[in-house]
Design a protein around this motif. Structure first.
Motif, PDB file in Angstrom:
ATOM      1  N   ASP A 115       0.880  -1.160   0.000  1.00 43.07           N
ATOM      2  CA  ASP A 115       0.000   0.000   0.000  1.00 43.07           C
ATOM      3  C   ASP A 115       0.922   1.215   0.000  1.00 43.07           C
ATOM      4  N   SER A 116       0.390   2.362  -0.382  1.00 36.12           N
ATOM      5  CA  SER A 116       1.229   3.564  -0.316  1.00 36.12           C
ATOM      6  C   SER A 116       1.500   3.904   1.145  1.00 36.12           C
ATOM      7  N   PHE A 117       2.603   4.571   1.366  1.00 36.69           N
ATOM      8  CA  PHE A 117       2.977   4.994   2.708  1.00 36.69           C
ATOM      9  C   PHE A 117       1.849   5.830   3.315  1.00 36.69           C
ATOM     10  N   GLU A 118       1.295   6.733   2.521  1.00 40.26           N
ATOM     11  CA  GLU A 118       0.238   7.618   2.990  1.00 40.26           C
ATOM     12  C   GLU A 118      -1.017   6.843   3.360  1.00 40.26           C
ATOM     13  N   ALA A 119      -1.362   5.827   2.570  1.00 44.69           N
ATOM     14  CA  ALA A 119      -2.563   5.024   2.868  1.00 44.69           C
ATOM     15  C   ALA A 119      -2.401   4.264   4.176  1.00 44.69           C
ATOM     16  N   VAL A 120      -1.227   3.700   4.383  1.00 47.56           N
ATOM     17  CA  VAL A 120      -0.980   2.970   5.631  1.00 47.56           C
ATOM     18  C   VAL A 120      -1.010   3.946   6.801  1.00 47.56           C
ATOM     19  N   GLN A 121      -0.354   5.077   6.647  1.00 52.29           N
ATOM     20  CA  GLN A 121      -0.284   6.050   7.735  1.00 52.29           C
ATOM     21  C   GLN A 121      -1.671   6.582   8.089  1.00 52.29           C
ATOM     22  N   SER A 122      -2.520   6.807   7.103  1.00 50.70           N
ATOM     23  CA  SER A 122      -3.851   7.346   7.389  1.00 50.70           C
ATOM     24  C   SER A 122      -4.691   6.363   8.213  1.00 50.70           C
ATOM     25  N   LYS A 123      -4.462   5.067   8.039  1.00 52.07           N
ATOM     26  CA  LYS A 123      -5.187   4.066   8.830  1.00 52.07           C
ATOM     27  C   LYS A 123      -4.794   4.127  10.299  1.00 52.07           C
ATOM     28  N   LEU A 124      -3.574   4.574  10.574  1.00 50.05           N
ATOM     29  CA  LEU A 124      -3.055   4.603  11.948  1.00 50.05           C
ATOM     30  C   LEU A 124      -3.396   5.898  12.680  1.00 50.05           C
ATOM     31  N   GLN A 125      -3.893   6.890  11.961  1.00 53.19           N
ATOM     32  CA  GLN A 125      -4.186   8.186  12.570  1.00 53.19           C
ATOM     33  C   GLN A 125      -5.327   8.121  13.577  1.00 53.19           C
ATOM     34  N   SER A 126      -6.036   7.006  13.624  1.00 48.97           N
ATOM     35  CA  SER A 126      -7.147   6.878  14.571  1.00 48.97           C
ATOM     36  C   SER A 126      -6.667   6.784  16.015  1.00 48.97           C
ATOM     37  N   ALA A 127      -5.391   6.533  16.226  1.00 51.95           N
ATOM     38  CA  ALA A 127      -4.848   6.458  17.577  1.00 51.95           C
ATOM     39  C   ALA A 127      -4.749   7.879  18.131  1.00 51.95           C
ATOM     40  N   THR A 128      -5.622   8.207  19.075  1.00 51.48           N
ATOM     41  CA  THR A 128      -5.640   9.555  19.646  1.00 51.48           C
ATOM     42  C   THR A 128      -5.406   9.547  21.150  1.00 51.48           C
ATOM     43  N   THR A 129      -5.078   8.367  21.693  1.00 51.36           N
ATOM     44  CA  THR A 129      -4.716   8.259  23.111  1.00 51.36           C
ATOM     45  C   THR A 129      -3.431   7.444  23.217  1.00 51.36           C
ATOM     46  N   LYS A 130      -2.763   7.595  24.344  1.00 49.08           N
ATOM     47  CA  LYS A 130      -1.551   6.813  24.562  1.00 49.08           C
ATOM     48  C   LYS A 130      -1.873   5.326  24.535  1.00 49.08           C
ATOM     49  N   ALA A 131      -2.979   4.928  25.172  1.00 41.05           N
ATOM     50  CA  ALA A 131      -3.350   3.507  25.199  1.00 41.05           C
ATOM     51  C   ALA A 131      -3.571   2.970  23.791  1.00 41.05           C
ATOM     52  N   ALA A 132      -4.221   3.748  22.934  1.00 41.52           N
ATOM     53  CA  ALA A 132      -4.462   3.307  21.551  1.00 41.52           C
ATOM     54  C   ALA A 132      -3.152   3.193  20.777  1.00 41.52           C
ATOM     55  N   LEU A 133      -2.251   4.142  21.001  1.00 45.07           N
ATOM     56  CA  LEU A 133      -0.964   4.111  20.317  1.00 45.07           C
ATOM     57  C   LEU A 133      -0.151   2.896  20.768  1.00 45.07           C
ATOM     58  N   LEU A 134      -0.143   2.625  22.069  1.00 47.15           N
ATOM     59  CA  LEU A 134       0.583   1.457  22.580  1.00 47.15           C
ATOM     60  C   LEU A 134      -0.036   0.156  22.086  1.00 47.15           C
ATOM     61  N   LYS A 135      -1.349   0.122  21.938  1.00 49.68           N
ATOM     62  CA  LYS A 135      -2.016  -1.072  21.393  1.00 49.68           C
ATOM     63  C   LYS A 135      -1.559  -1.302  19.951  1.00 49.68           C
ATOM     64  N   LEU A 136      -1.534  -0.241  19.154  1.00 53.44           N
ATOM     65  CA  LEU A 136      -1.032  -0.370  17.778  1.00 53.44           C
ATOM     66  C   LEU A 136       0.425  -0.810  17.769  1.00 53.44           C
ATOM     67  N   TRP A 137       1.215  -0.299  18.707  1.00 54.26           N
ATOM     68  CA  TRP A 137       2.628  -0.670  18.790  1.00 54.26           C
ATOM     69  C   TRP A 137       2.768  -2.172  19.040  1.00 54.26           C
ATOM     70  N   ASP A 138       1.978  -2.673  19.979  1.00 48.30           N
ATOM     71  CA  ASP A 138       2.044  -4.107  20.311  1.00 48.30           C
ATOM     72  C   ASP A 138       1.549  -4.972  19.155  1.00 48.30           C
ATOM     73  N   GLU A 139       0.505  -4.531  18.477  1.00 47.78           N
ATOM     74  CA  GLU A 139       0.011  -5.264  17.305  1.00 47.78           C
ATOM     75  C   GLU A 139       1.065  -5.284  16.207  1.00 47.78           C
ATOM     76  N   SER A 140       1.769  -4.186  16.046  1.00 47.57           N
ATOM     77  CA  SER A 140       2.831  -4.104  15.054  1.00 47.57           C
ATOM     78  C   SER A 140       3.961  -5.078  15.388  1.00 47.57           C
ATOM     79  N   THR A 141       4.306  -5.155  16.659  1.00 49.58           N
ATOM     80  CA  THR A 141       5.336  -6.104  17.101  1.00 49.58           C
ATOM     81  C   THR A 141       4.923  -7.530  16.757  1.00 49.58           C
TER      82      THR A 141
END
Length: 172
Positions: free
Chosen positions: A81-107
């Motif tokens: 996917d384009s870098f921008e398309a992938v990044q736009s999907k991740l913009q929904s993280a608006t709290t620290k907990a959501a960002l850490l959840k995405l981080w763990d899923e990425s791992t």
């Protein structure tokens, strides 16, 4: 002083310096440290605090996430996917907990796809995110270098907030 060379057997001379698993462990150590940097940020500063026109650390973490799991998945499949398309999907993280959840899923995603990268694949040329062309090993090293660079910005932010960042050498 005399310069001595030590002859190596052909098997040793052709042995890799790093194995795929060693490289993955190295990267995951950096990822664990970056996760601790995210955790160190106060909730109200993670998404808003900036110095000198740099992006807030949450935006930098989203960039790292854009490269990490989707990057390894793309290196395995050759589908991007384009870098921008992938990044736009991740913009929904608006709290620290959501960002850490995405981080763990990425791992987890990295750990799932990494074993599928064959030794030969690391030498192949790939156009990552449809933009950056080079050997697969180079792309992995770029993902790691980019994370280290942005984590350094996070250290500057934390120190300017009066917060002691985690020791940079502690990559458990």
């Amino acid at each position: 002083m005399e310069n001595k060379t030590f002859p190596l057997s052909p098997a040793v001379a052709d042995a890799p310096v790093l194995t795929s698993q060693i490289l993955l462990n190295h990267w995951q150590g950096h990822r664990e440290l970056t996760r601790r940097v995210i955790e160190a940020f106060p909730e109200d500063k993670l998404f808003t605090y900036s110095i000198g026109g740099m992006r807030p650390f949450a935006q930098l973490a989203i960039e790292m996430l854009t490269m990490a799991g989707p990057g390894v998945r793309g290196l395995v499949s050759g589908k991007w996917d384009s870098f921008e398309a992938v990044q736009s999907k991740l913009q929904s993280a608006t709290t620290k907990a959501a960002l850490l959840k995405l981080w763990d899923e990425s791992t987890d995603e990295i750990n799932e796809y990494w074993p599928q990268i064959t030794p030969e694949r690391f030498q192949e040329i790939e156009k990552v995110f449809g933009q950056y062309e080079g050997p697969v090993y180079w792309s992995v090293m770029y993902f790691i270098d980019n994370e280290i660079h942005h984590r350094g910005q996070g250290y500057v932010y934390l120190r300017s907030l009066g917060i002691e960042p985690p020791p940079f050498w502690d990559r458990k």
